[in-house]
Design an enzyme around this catalytic site. Structure first.
Site, mmCIF file in Angstrom:
data_model
loop_
_atom_site.group_PDB
_atom_site.id
_atom_site.type_symbol
_atom_site.label_atom_id
_atom_site.label_comp_id
_atom_site.label_asym_id
_atom_site.label_seq_id
_atom_site.Cartn_x
_atom_site.Cartn_y
_atom_site.Cartn_z
ATOM 1 N N TYR A 37 19.226 16.378 11.566
ATOM 2 C CA TYR A 37 20.270 16.675 10.576
ATOM 3 C C TYR A 37 19.893 16.115 9.202
ATOM 4 C CZ TYR A 37 25.160 16.754 8.826
ATOM 5 O OH TYR A 37 26.320 16.968 8.113
ATOM 6 N N LYS B 62 19.429 18.291 5.860
ATOM 7 C CA LYS B 62 20.274 18.071 4.676
ATOM 8 C C LYS B 62 19.440 17.663 3.454
ATOM 9 C CE LYS B 62 24.337 19.159 6.250
ATOM 10 N NZ LYS B 62 24.844 20.506 5.904
ATOM 11 N N SER C 255 24.484 16.317 2.576
ATOM 12 C CA SER C 255 25.202 15.200 3.206
ATOM 13 C C SER C 255 24.576 13.896 2.739
ATOM 14 C CB SER C 255 25.049 15.296 4.731
ATOM 15 O OG SER C 255 25.468 14.095 5.358
ATOM 16 N N VAL D 225 24.963 32.692 11.230
ATOM 17 C CA VAL D 225 24.169 32.673 9.989
ATOM 18 C C VAL D 225 22.658 32.579 10.250
ATOM 19 C CG1 VAL D 225 26.006 31.738 8.521
ATOM 20 C CG2 VAL D 225 24.418 30.158 9.674
HETATM 21 P P1 NAI Z 1 32.935 21.507 11.608
HETATM 22 O O1 NAI Z 1 32.124 21.287 12.841
HETATM 23 O O2 NAI Z 1 34.381 21.117 11.640
HETATM 24 O O3 NAI Z 1 32.846 23.027 11.142
HETATM 25 C C1 NAI Z 1 31.625 23.689 11.069
HETATM 26 C C2 NAI Z 1 31.864 25.180 11.229
HETATM 27 O O4 NAI Z 1 30.590 25.843 11.170
HETATM 28 C C3 NAI Z 1 32.506 25.532 12.588
HETATM 29 O O5 NAI Z 1 33.649 26.357 12.396
HETATM 30 C C4 NAI Z 1 31.389 26.260 13.310
HETATM 31 O O6 NAI Z 1 31.837 27.273 14.207
HETATM 32 C C5 NAI Z 1 30.597 26.860 12.149
HETATM 33 N N1 NAI Z 1 29.241 27.225 12.552
HETATM 34 C C6 NAI Z 1 28.365 26.480 13.277
HETATM 35 N N2 NAI Z 1 27.247 27.173 13.495
HETATM 36 C C7 NAI Z 1 27.385 28.376 12.885
HETATM 37 C C8 NAI Z 1 26.562 29.516 12.756
HETATM 38 N N3 NAI Z 1 25.350 29.550 13.330
HETATM 39 N N4 NAI Z 1 27.029 30.576 12.062
HETATM 40 C C9 NAI Z 1 28.258 30.544 11.499
HETATM 41 N N5 NAI Z 1 29.090 29.488 11.584
HETATM 42 C C10 NAI Z 1 28.659 28.414 12.274
HETATM 43 O O7 NAI Z 1 32.146 20.737 10.455
HETATM 44 P P2 NAI Z 1 32.623 20.169 9.025
HETATM 45 O O8 NAI Z 1 32.806 18.710 9.173
HETATM 46 O O9 NAI Z 1 33.717 20.999 8.468
HETATM 47 O O10 NAI Z 1 31.263 20.380 8.192
HETATM 48 C C11 NAI Z 1 31.047 21.453 7.292
HETATM 49 C C12 NAI Z 1 29.727 21.226 6.569
HETATM 50 O O11 NAI Z 1 29.770 19.970 5.873
HETATM 51 C C13 NAI Z 1 28.509 21.157 7.486
HETATM 52 O O12 NAI Z 1 27.402 21.742 6.866
HETATM 53 C C14 NAI Z 1 28.310 19.667 7.645
HETATM 54 O O13 NAI Z 1 26.976 19.374 8.005
HETATM 55 C C15 NAI Z 1 28.666 19.180 6.254
HETATM 56 N N6 NAI Z 1 29.042 17.769 6.189
HETATM 57 C C16 NAI Z 1 30.117 17.277 6.895
HETATM 58 C C17 NAI Z 1 30.447 15.931 6.796
HETATM 59 C C18 NAI Z 1 31.590 15.319 7.537
HETATM 60 O O14 NAI Z 1 31.760 14.081 7.452
HETATM 61 N N7 NAI Z 1 32.426 16.076 8.247
HETATM 62 C C19 NAI Z 1 29.645 15.021 5.959
HETATM 63 C C20 NAI Z 1 28.561 15.641 5.276
HETATM 64 C C21 NAI Z 1 28.279 16.970 5.397
#
Ligand code: NAI
Length: 252
Positions: free
Chosen positions: A153, A157, A141, A63
């Site tokens: 981060y 956010k 977040s 992205v």
């Molecule tokens: P995750 O690490 O399990 O999944 C993130 C996904 O984004 C991965 O599949 C990764 O390959 C993909 N990704 C990373 N860089 C990329 C790029 N340059 N282009 C395309 N895809 C890319 O993370 P999760 O926990 O599912 O988080 C999803 C969203 O929610 C993120 O934005 C995270 O910051 C946010 N978030 C997560 C929280 C948590 O407690 N898990 C809390 C608050 C926010």
């Protein structure tokens, strides 16, 4: 499926919260582009959607790469139809205390969260304008309010929240809304990696987090998908520019 089926793009959808949102939006009747860095990794989510009778496309795309984003959005428009629902969910963490944080850690996090959300949203804008409909949901977040070891981060956010409010102002005239979901602690590979960095077992980390959360449990990806489902629904057209904390308790 009807010809008017709306088309959604979910970034970072190969796993975790993004995968849950993609399958939920497909269950809501959307055609869904499952976008992540590795197209192969998206295929299992696409297979799951197909098996449930939905329509989906696997897309490999960074992205933060302007040309790749333009090509990916074009492919979605050709193969699924005009994308008017966008979930900017792709994310990475590069946690460290300020004195140990490298410029690369800073730039990587800004690149994926802010540059990525900007590039994706700019690319779908023409489709939203043409269709006179849009639903944008950006993942913020609770860390936007500050979190030890996350200057990069939390800045990204918090930036997502300003980005979202400005999109709401600019795109409203196209029948589009933009909102942010700010999750609290969600059980995914991202929080598993944080436990590893803190040298805690994931089970202990989960239990410690749950003890701090008013509803007495950590969040699951489906909790975020439910909020995304509502915010992308046709009936949510008067909710815009909001930051919805989905954190098992009050945040502001
Ligand atoms: P995750 O690490 O399990 O999944 C993130 C996904 O984004 C991965 O599949 C990764 O390959 C993909 N990704 C990373 N860089 C990329 C790029 N340059 N282009 C395309 N895809 C890319 O993370 P999760 O926990 O599912 O988080 C999803 C969203 O929610 C993120 O934005 C995270 O910051 C946010 N978030 C997560 C929280 C948590 O407690 N898990 C809390 C608050 C926010």
């Amino acid at each position: 499926m009807s010809e008017s089926q709306r088309v959604a793009i979910v970034t970072g959808a190969a796993r975790g919260i993004g995968a849950a949102i993609a399958t939920r939006l497909a269950a809501d009747g959307r055609a869904v582009a499952v976008l992540d860095l590795d197209e192969q990794a998206c295929q299992q989510v696409v297979d799951q959607i197909d098996a449930a009778g939905g329509r989906a496309l696997a897309l490999g795309c960074d992205v933060a790469d302007e040309a790749a984003v333009a090509a990916a959005v074009q492919r979605v428009a050709t193969e699924l139809g005009a994308p008017t629902i966008l979930i900017n969910n792709a994310g990475v963490i590069r946690d460290n205390m300020l004195h140990k944080m490298s410029v690369d850690d800073w730039d990587t996090v800004m690149g994926v969260h802010l540059r990525g959300a900007f590039l994706m949203t700019r690319a779908v804008r023409e489709h939203i304008a043409a269709e006179k409909f849009g639903r944008i949901v950006n993942l913020s977040s609770t860390s936007a309010q500050g979190n030890l070891g996350q200057v990069n981060y939390s800045a990204a956010k918090a930036g997502i929240q300003g980005f979202t409010k400005t999109l709401a102002l600019e795109l409203g005239r196209f029948g589009a809304t933009a909102n942010a979901i700010a999750p609290g602690f969600i059980e995914t590979d991202m929080t598993r990696a944080t436990a590893e960095r803190m040298k805690l077992s994931f089970d202990d980390f989960l239990a410690g987090a749950a003890a701090q959360i008013p509803v007495g449990r950590v969040g699951q990806p489906a909790d975020i998908a439910a909020a995304a489902s509502y915010l992308t629904s046709d009936e949510a057209g008067f909710v815009s520019g909001q930051v919805i904390y989905v954190a098992g308790g009050p945040k502001d």
